[in-house]
Design an enzyme around this catalytic site. Structure first.
Site, PDB file in Angstrom:
ATOM      1  N   THR A   1       0.821  -1.226   0.000  1.00 20.29           N
ATOM      2  CA  THR A   1       0.000   0.000   0.000  1.00 20.29           C
ATOM      3  C   THR A   1       0.845   1.261   0.000  1.00 20.29           C
ATOM      4  O   THR A   1       0.493   2.263  -0.621  1.00 20.29           O
ATOM      5  CB  THR A   1      -0.904   0.002   1.260  1.00 20.29           C
ATOM      6  OG1 THR A   1      -1.808  -1.081   1.136  1.00 20.29           O
ATOM      7  CG2 THR A   1      -1.682   1.284   1.409  1.00 20.29           C
TER       8      THR A   1
ATOM      9  N   SER B   1       1.419  -7.622  -1.267  1.00 20.87           N
ATOM     10  CA  SER B   1       2.138  -8.685  -0.552  1.00 20.87           C
ATOM     11  C   SER B   1       1.318  -9.958  -0.373  1.00 20.87           C
ATOM     12  O   SER B   1       1.853 -10.992   0.013  1.00 20.87           O
ATOM     13  CB  SER B   1       2.650  -8.181   0.802  1.00 20.87           C
ATOM     14  OG  SER B   1       1.604  -8.092   1.734  1.00 20.87           O
ATOM     15  N   SER B   2       0.030  -9.911  -0.712  1.00 18.90           N
ATOM     16  CA  SER B   2      -0.760 -11.154  -0.700  1.00 18.90           C
ATOM     17  C   SER B   2      -0.228 -12.115  -1.760  1.00 18.90           C
ATOM     18  O   SER B   2      -0.479 -13.319  -1.699  1.00 18.90           O
ATOM     19  CB  SER B   2      -2.228 -10.859  -0.977  1.00 18.90           C
ATOM     20  OG  SER B   2      -2.688  -9.964  -0.005  1.00 18.90           O
TER      21      SER B   2
ATOM     22  N   THR C   1       1.578  -4.805   4.058  1.00 23.19           N
ATOM     23  CA  THR C   1       1.379  -5.222   5.448  1.00 23.19           C
ATOM     24  C   THR C   1       0.773  -6.628   5.577  1.00 23.19           C
ATOM     25  O   THR C   1       0.968  -7.288   6.584  1.00 23.19           O
ATOM     26  CB  THR C   1       0.459  -4.234   6.193  1.00 23.19           C
ATOM     27  OG1 THR C   1      -0.794  -4.157   5.516  1.00 23.19           O
ATOM     28  CG2 THR C   1       1.088  -2.859   6.286  1.00 23.19           C
ATOM     29  N   ASP C   2       0.047  -7.071   4.536  1.00 22.77           N
ATOM     30  CA  ASP C   2      -0.710  -8.325   4.687  1.00 22.77           C
ATOM     31  C   ASP C   2       0.168  -9.507   5.072  1.00 22.77           C
ATOM     32  O   ASP C   2      -0.222 -10.333   5.897  1.00 22.77           O
ATOM     33  CB  ASP C   2      -1.466  -8.659   3.382  1.00 22.77           C
ATOM     34  CG  ASP C   2      -2.645  -7.715   3.154  1.00 22.77           C
ATOM     35  OD1 ASP C   2      -3.022  -6.990   4.101  1.00 22.77           O
ATOM     36  OD2 ASP C   2      -3.179  -7.697   2.031  1.00 22.77           O
TER      37      ASP C   2
ATOM     38  N   THR D   1      -0.612 -22.428  19.552  1.00 22.90           N
ATOM     39  CA  THR D   1      -1.926 -22.059  20.096  1.00 22.90           C
ATOM     40  C   THR D   1      -2.602 -21.060  19.168  1.00 22.90           C
ATOM     41  O   THR D   1      -1.937 -20.246  18.538  1.00 22.90           O
ATOM     42  CB  THR D   1      -1.818 -21.450  21.502  1.00 22.90           C
ATOM     43  OG1 THR D   1      -3.122 -21.044  21.921  1.00 22.90           O
ATOM     44  CG2 THR D   1      -0.884 -20.255  21.574  1.00 22.90           C
TER      45      THR D   1
ATOM     46  N   CYS E   1      -4.556 -18.940  20.438  1.00 21.49           N
ATOM     47  CA  CYS E   1      -4.732 -17.757  21.288  1.00 21.49           C
ATOM     48  C   CYS E   1      -3.762 -16.672  20.826  1.00 21.49           C
ATOM     49  O   CYS E   1      -2.668 -16.957  20.357  1.00 21.49           O
ATOM     50  CB  CYS E   1      -4.415 -18.066  22.746  1.00 21.49           C
ATOM     51  SG  CYS E   1      -5.590 -19.184  23.492  1.00 21.49           S
TER      52      CYS E   1
HETATM   53  N1  ASP Z   1      -2.699  -5.520   0.342  1.00 23.46           N
HETATM   54  C1  ASP Z   1      -1.621  -4.656   0.774  1.00 23.46           C
HETATM   55  C2  ASP Z   1      -0.343  -5.488   0.764  1.00 23.46           C
HETATM   56  O1  ASP Z   1      -0.143  -6.272   1.638  1.00 23.46           O
HETATM   57  C3  ASP Z   1      -1.894  -4.108   2.122  1.00 23.46           C
HETATM   58  C4  ASP Z   1      -0.864  -3.165   2.681  1.00 23.46           C
HETATM   59  O2  ASP Z   1       0.225  -2.994   2.198  1.00 23.46           O
HETATM   60  O3  ASP Z   1      -1.187  -2.549   3.699  1.00 23.46           O
HETATM   61  O4  ASP Z   1       0.437  -5.372  -0.148  1.00 23.46           O
END
Ligand code: ASP
Length: 337
Positions: free
Chosen positions: A13, A59-60, A90-91, A270, A272
């Site tokens: 992102t 990153s997915s 972030t993913d 876990t 949790c």
């Molecule tokens: N879908 C984005 C990624 O992981 C989300 C992000 O960067 O916050 O590339």
């Protein structure tokens, strides 16, 4: 001499722009924008070289090959810089940070992953702060670890997990305190840091077949029996609480026995958010014990999966994999028994 870092931009992102299909990365845009922002040219900022991946990834879509590429780039340029910043979506950032921590044994300088929840092109973006502080830490701090810097906290990569899809504090390290916090000052908790090692030892990952199975009430294990083939090298089980699974019939035991016969490693973590799995604490972990499951203690699933990739790629024998899986090799685990 002025410090110099290497920024590896993989996508995410942070560098995305709005397109007719939604947010997507745009080649060339990030480096151009950074060079134009005054803060990045201030005297307290380090010099940097910028490596942009092609294609830039959401990153997915990250793969084991992408992890190998990031690791290879760091190894190749290791001696040329004071530290590294990996800009990443972030993913799956917690997976990549965990993977790199195992790949890069013996680090003596920082490798900091960062990104943002709001793209740099937006007024309220969290990208500037995340990136500026990551660059300063990578250049000026003696942190011999793979870390994530995000939302004011520097956390160990293989202890991290994504905890929010929309808040600006998107990551946490539930079972290990932050290595540093950035408020008015950047305050480092030296006691939590791993000790610096001298020689970098790098290994790429093989793309072995690994599965993750989250247990839930009413789970019908027969559904999963078909995935229990000889090709499956390891399965991480996200068990209840302290490492418990339903034992009201034999279906899970049959599945576990099949895994055992095939030589598939069974790792128990876990589900949790905090705490550890401890096989043997409750009777409901008996089937796991009978199948020779390996205890993941307080490892995150991200750490367990990437550690498995690592140990399988190192071609260790069964005894060694079992013992290393239950040992702390990069600060990823605390043995609770
Ligand atoms: N879908 C984005 C990624 O992981 C989300 C992000 O960067 O916050 O590339």
């Amino acid at each position: 001499m002025k410090k110099k870092i290497c920024i590896i931009y993989t996508g995410g992102t942070i560098g995305m722009k709005e397109t007719e299909f939604g947010y997507a990365p745009v080649p060339g845009y990030m480096e151009k924008t950074l060079r134009a922002i005054q803060e990045f040219r201030e005297p307290e900022m380090p010099d940097y070289d910028f490596i942009e991946y092609s294609p830039l990834l959401d990153s997915s879509n990250i793969t084991v090959e992408n992890w190998n590429q990031i690791g290879k780039d760091i190894r190749e340029h290791y001696c040329d810089y004071n530290g590294f910043v990996v800009m990443h979506g972030t993913d799956t950032m917690a997976y990549t940070a965990s993977a790199l921590s195992f790949m890069l044994q013996g680090l003596s300088k920082p490798v900091i992953l960062t990104g943002s929840q709001i793209p740099l092109c937006k007024v309220r973006s969290d990208a500037r702060e995340n990136l500026i502080t990551s660059m300063i830490i990578a250049a000026d701090y003696n942190i011999p670890e793979v870390c994530i810097y995000f939302g004011g906290k520097l956390i160990r990569g293989n202890r991290s997990t994504k905890v929010s899809s929309d808040m600006l504090i998107a990551f946490d390290s539930p079972n290990y305190g932050p290595l540093a916090e950035a408020g008015v000052n950047i305050s480092v908790n030296q006691q939590r840091m791993r000790t610096e090692e001298k020689e970098l030892n790098f290994c790429t990952f093989e793309n072995n077949q690994i599965a993750v199975l989250k247990i839930f009430p009413g789970i019908q294990f027969e559904i999963f029996e078909n995935i229990m083939t000889e090709k499956l090298r390891g399965i991480v089980i996200e068990a209840f609480g302290a490492g418990n699974i339903p034992q009201n019939d034999d279906s899970m035991l049959r599945m576990l026995q099949k895994a055992k016969e095939n030589g598939t490693y069974i790792i128990v973590c876990t589900q949790c958010y905090k705490g550890a799995a401890v096989i043997g604490q409750y009777e409901t972990s008996k089937h796991l014990a009978d199948a020779g499951a390996i205890c993941g203690f307080d490892m995150t699933v991200e750490a367990a999966v990437t550690k498995l990739y690592y140990l399988l790629s190192k071609q260790y024998g069964e005894k060694e994999i079992r013992s290393l899986m239950e040992s702390d090799i990069r600060g990823e685990l605390t043995r609770s028994i």
